[in-house]
Write a protein that holds these residues in place. Structure first.
Motif, PDB file in Angstrom:
ATOM      1  N   THR A  90      -5.949  24.895 -10.279  1.00 59.91           N
ATOM      2  CA  THR A  90      -5.426  26.212 -10.611  1.00 59.91           C
ATOM      3  C   THR A  90      -5.846  27.229  -9.553  1.00 59.91           C
ATOM      4  O   THR A  90      -5.046  28.071  -9.144  1.00 59.91           O
ATOM      5  N   GLN A  91      -7.095  27.133  -9.087  1.00 58.77           N
ATOM      6  CA  GLN A  91      -7.576  28.036  -8.039  1.00 58.77           C
ATOM      7  C   GLN A  91      -6.773  27.835  -6.756  1.00 58.77           C
ATOM      8  O   GLN A  91      -6.403  28.800  -6.094  1.00 58.77           O
ATOM      9  N   SER A  92      -6.468  26.592  -6.439  1.00 63.44           N
ATOM     10  CA  SER A  92      -5.673  26.286  -5.246  1.00 63.44           C
ATOM     11  C   SER A  92      -4.267  26.870  -5.386  1.00 63.44           C
ATOM     12  O   SER A  92      -3.734  27.464  -4.441  1.00 63.44           O
ATOM     13  N   ARG A  93      -3.676  26.693  -6.554  1.00 59.26           N
ATOM     14  CA  ARG A  93      -2.335  27.246  -6.792  1.00 59.26           C
ATOM     15  C   ARG A  93      -2.345  28.774  -6.706  1.00 59.26           C
ATOM     16  O   ARG A  93      -1.426  29.376  -6.146  1.00 59.26           O
ATOM     17  N   LEU A  94      -3.377  29.379  -7.256  1.00 56.85           N
ATOM     18  CA  LEU A  94      -3.490  30.833  -7.202  1.00 56.85           C
ATOM     19  C   LEU A  94      -3.618  31.300  -5.752  1.00 56.85           C
ATOM     20  O   LEU A  94      -2.965  32.266  -5.348  1.00 56.85           O
ATOM     21  N   SER A  95      -4.438  30.620  -4.969  1.00 61.28           N
ATOM     22  CA  SER A  95      -4.597  30.975  -3.562  1.00 61.28           C
ATOM     23  C   SER A  95      -3.274  30.854  -2.823  1.00 61.28           C
ATOM     24  O   SER A  95      -2.917  31.726  -2.021  1.00 61.28           O
ATOM     25  N   SER A  96      -2.538  29.776  -3.086  1.00 63.05           N
ATOM     26  CA  SER A  96      -1.231  29.588  -2.446  1.00 63.05           C
ATOM     27  C   SER A  96      -0.267  30.700  -2.849  1.00 63.05           C
ATOM     28  O   SER A  96       0.455  31.246  -2.004  1.00 63.05           O
ATOM     29  N   ALA A  97      -0.258  31.034  -4.134  1.00 58.80           N
ATOM     30  CA  ALA A  97       0.643  32.087  -4.614  1.00 58.80           C
ATOM     31  C   ALA A  97       0.278  33.439  -3.997  1.00 58.80           C
ATOM     32  O   ALA A  97       1.155  34.199  -3.590  1.00 58.80           O
ATOM     33  N   LEU A  98      -1.026  33.724  -3.920  1.00 57.69           N
ATOM     34  CA  LEU A  98      -1.456  34.986  -3.321  1.00 57.69           C
ATOM     35  C   LEU A  98      -1.111  35.034  -1.833  1.00 57.69           C
ATOM     36  O   LEU A  98      -0.711  36.078  -1.310  1.00 57.69           O
ATOM     37  N   SER A  99      -1.251  33.907  -1.169  1.00 53.32           N
ATOM     38  CA  SER A  99      -0.900  33.839   0.254  1.00 53.32           C
ATOM     39  C   SER A  99       0.597  34.066   0.446  1.00 53.32           C
ATOM     40  O   SER A  99       1.018  34.818   1.328  1.00 53.32           O
ATOM     41  N   ALA A 100       1.398  33.408  -0.387  1.00 52.69           N
ATOM     42  CA  ALA A 100       2.852  33.584  -0.298  1.00 52.69           C
ATOM     43  C   ALA A 100       3.223  35.028  -0.610  1.00 52.69           C
ATOM     44  O   ALA A 100       4.104  35.603   0.043  1.00 52.69           O
ATOM     45  N   LEU A 101       2.570  35.627  -1.590  1.00 53.43           N
ATOM     46  CA  LEU A 101       2.835  37.014  -1.941  1.00 53.43           C
ATOM     47  C   LEU A 101       2.481  37.935  -0.776  1.00 53.43           C
ATOM     48  O   LEU A 101       3.232  38.858  -0.461  1.00 53.43           O
ATOM     49  N   ALA A 102       1.352  37.679  -0.135  1.00 50.29           N
ATOM     50  CA  ALA A 102       0.939  38.506   1.004  1.00 50.29           C
ATOM     51  C   ALA A 102       1.951  38.383   2.138  1.00 50.29           C
ATOM     52  O   ALA A 102       2.310  39.385   2.770  1.00 50.29           O
ATOM     53  N   LYS A 103       2.432  37.152   2.387  1.00 49.74           N
ATOM     54  CA  LYS A 103       3.437  36.961   3.430  1.00 49.74           C
ATOM     55  C   LYS A 103       4.720  37.696   3.068  1.00 49.74           C
ATOM     56  O   LYS A 103       5.338  38.340   3.915  1.00 49.74           O
ATOM     57  N   HIS A 104       5.119  37.590   1.797  1.00 46.37           N
ATOM     58  CA  HIS A 104       6.337  38.260   1.340  1.00 46.37           C
ATOM     59  C   HIS A 104       6.180  39.777   1.472  1.00 46.37           C
ATOM     60  O   HIS A 104       7.097  40.462   1.922  1.00 46.37           O
ATOM     61  N   GLU A 105       5.024  40.295   1.059  1.00 44.38           N
ATOM     62  CA  GLU A 105       4.785  41.727   1.169  1.00 44.38           C
ATOM     63  C   GLU A 105       4.773  42.175   2.624  1.00 44.38           C
ATOM     64  O   GLU A 105       5.284  43.241   2.957  1.00 44.38           O
ATOM     65  N   ALA A 106       4.194  41.349   3.510  1.00 44.83           N
ATOM     66  CA  ALA A 106       4.171  41.681   4.934  1.00 44.83           C
ATOM     67  C   ALA A 106       5.592  41.695   5.493  1.00 44.83           C
ATOM     68  O   ALA A 106       5.955  42.593   6.262  1.00 44.83           O
ATOM     69  N   ALA A 107       6.387  40.698   5.097  1.00 39.30           N
ATOM     70  CA  ALA A 107       7.774  40.645   5.569  1.00 39.30           C
ATOM     71  C   ALA A 107       8.557  41.839   5.033  1.00 39.30           C
ATOM     72  O   ALA A 107       9.340  42.459   5.765  1.00 39.30           O
ATOM     73  N   ALA A 108       8.343  42.185   3.762  1.00 39.66           N
ATOM     74  CA  ALA A 108       9.034  43.331   3.171  1.00 39.66           C
ATOM     75  C   ALA A 108       8.597  44.624   3.858  1.00 39.66           C
ATOM     76  O   ALA A 108       9.424  45.503   4.129  1.00 39.66           O
ATOM     77  N   SER A 109       7.319  44.722   4.158  1.00 42.98           N
ATOM     78  CA  SER A 109       6.814  45.905   4.847  1.00 42.98           C
ATOM     79  C   SER A 109       7.407  46.001   6.242  1.00 42.98           C
ATOM     80  O   SER A 109       7.792  47.088   6.681  1.00 42.98           O
ATOM     81  N   ALA A 110       7.495  44.883   6.945  1.00 45.87           N
ATOM     82  CA  ALA A 110       8.101  44.874   8.279  1.00 45.87           C
ATOM     83  C   ALA A 110       9.579  45.248   8.190  1.00 45.87           C
ATOM     84  O   ALA A 110      10.087  45.995   9.037  1.00 45.87           O
ATOM     85  N   GLU A 111      10.252  44.763   7.159  1.00 47.29           N
ATOM     86  CA  GLU A 111      11.675  45.102   6.966  1.00 47.29           C
ATOM     87  C   GLU A 111      11.834  46.594   6.688  1.00 47.29           C
ATOM     88  O   GLU A 111      12.736  47.242   7.221  1.00 47.29           O
ATOM     89  N   ARG A 112      10.958  47.144   5.841  1.00 46.65           N
ATOM     90  CA  ARG A 112      11.010  48.590   5.569  1.00 46.65           C
ATOM     91  C   ARG A 112      10.748  49.386   6.846  1.00 46.65           C
ATOM     92  O   ARG A 112      11.408  50.398   7.107  1.00 46.65           O
ATOM     93  N   ALA A 113       9.799  48.938   7.650  1.00 51.67           N
ATOM     94  CA  ALA A 113       9.497  49.631   8.911  1.00 51.67           C
ATOM     95  C   ALA A 113      10.694  49.564   9.852  1.00 51.67           C
ATOM     96  O   ALA A 113      11.028  50.559  10.514  1.00 51.67           O
ATOM     97  N   ALA A 114      11.346  48.413   9.907  1.00 52.26           N
ATOM     98  CA  ALA A 114      12.528  48.276  10.763  1.00 52.26           C
ATOM     99  C   ALA A 114      13.651  49.174  10.259  1.00 52.26           C
ATOM    100  O   ALA A 114      14.337  49.845  11.061  1.00 52.26           O
ATOM    101  N   ASP A 115      13.844  49.227   8.937  1.00 49.56           N
ATOM    102  CA  ASP A 115      14.865  50.102   8.363  1.00 49.56           C
ATOM    103  C   ASP A 115      14.566  51.562   8.693  1.00 49.56           C
ATOM    104  O   ASP A 115      15.464  52.327   9.061  1.00 49.56           O
ATOM    105  N   THR A 116      13.316  51.942   8.564  1.00 51.59           N
ATOM    106  CA  THR A 116      12.917  53.325   8.873  1.00 51.59           C
ATOM    107  C   THR A 116      13.160  53.626  10.350  1.00 51.59           C
ATOM    108  O   THR A 116      13.649  54.703  10.692  1.00 51.59           O
ATOM    109  N   GLY A 117      12.833  52.670  11.201  1.00 47.77           N
ATOM    110  CA  GLY A 117      13.072  52.851  12.644  1.00 47.77           C
ATOM    111  C   GLY A 117      14.552  53.028  12.950  1.00 47.77           C
ATOM    112  O   GLY A 117      14.928  53.907  13.742  1.00 47.77           O
ATOM    113  N   ARG A 118      15.388  52.191  12.332  1.00 46.33           N
ATOM    114  CA  ARG A 118      16.840  52.308  12.542  1.00 46.33           C
ATOM    115  C   ARG A 118      17.354  53.653  12.043  1.00 46.33           C
ATOM    116  O   ARG A 118      18.164  54.321  12.684  1.00 46.33           O
ATOM    117  N   GLU A 119      16.860  54.070  10.878  1.00 48.42           N
ATOM    118  CA  GLU A 119      17.288  55.354  10.322  1.00 48.42           C
ATOM    119  C   GLU A 119      16.868  56.505  11.229  1.00 48.42           C
ATOM    120  O   GLU A 119      17.657  57.432  11.479  1.00 48.42           O
TER     121      GLU A 119
END
Length: 154
Positions: A90-119
């Protein structure tokens, strides 16, 4: 006797009652452990044999209780191991989920930054175009005023 007193310390309460009855010169009655009415005292050897029998029975009972306790310890140990493996999984699964969430949040943040730059680039270009139009209109206005002033002067 001293041997009977030493043996009495290592037996269960029921065994102590039996030994007390035997030492008093009686034998055990099948009716709820009550000694029979006083009779002739049995020989000392017979009392010792009966005492040893009680001690052996208590020893066997304690050995069985020990075996049951050891089985319970083994069962609980296996259950603990299984729960520990489940916790680690369960700890391993939680770590994997948190890692995936962090990657997703980083990608979303990069996408928001790119959108802001384009705007911002669009706004900058729009402002430059508006400034250019305003400059052209100012020049057209000056030219029209100059033409009107020249036409009045004639």
């Amino acid at each position: 006797s001293a041997a009977a007193a030493a043996a009495a310390g290592a037996v269960s309460p029921a065994g102590r009652r039996e030994m007390g009855a035997l030492a008093a010169g009686g034998s055990m009655s099948p009716s709820f452990g009550a000694p029979p009415p006083p009779a002739a005292a049995p020989p000392a050897d017979a009392v010792m044999v009966q005492l040893l029998s009680v001690v052996r029975r208590d020893k066997e009972m304690l050995a069985k209780k020990l075996e049951l306790a050891q089985l319970e310890v083994r069962r609980l140990s296996q259950q603990n191991d299984a729960l520990e493996r489940h916790r680690e999984l369960t700890q391993s699964r939680l770590s994997s989920a948190l890692s995936a969430l962090a990657k997703h949040e980083a990608a979303a943040s990069a996408e928001r930054a790119a959108d802001t730059g384009r705007e911002l680039a669009l706004l900058r270009d729009s402002n430059a175009m508006m400034a250019s139009r305003e400059g052209a209109m100012q020049q057209a206005l000056k030219a029209a005023k100059a033409e009107a002033d020249a036409a009045r002067a004639e």
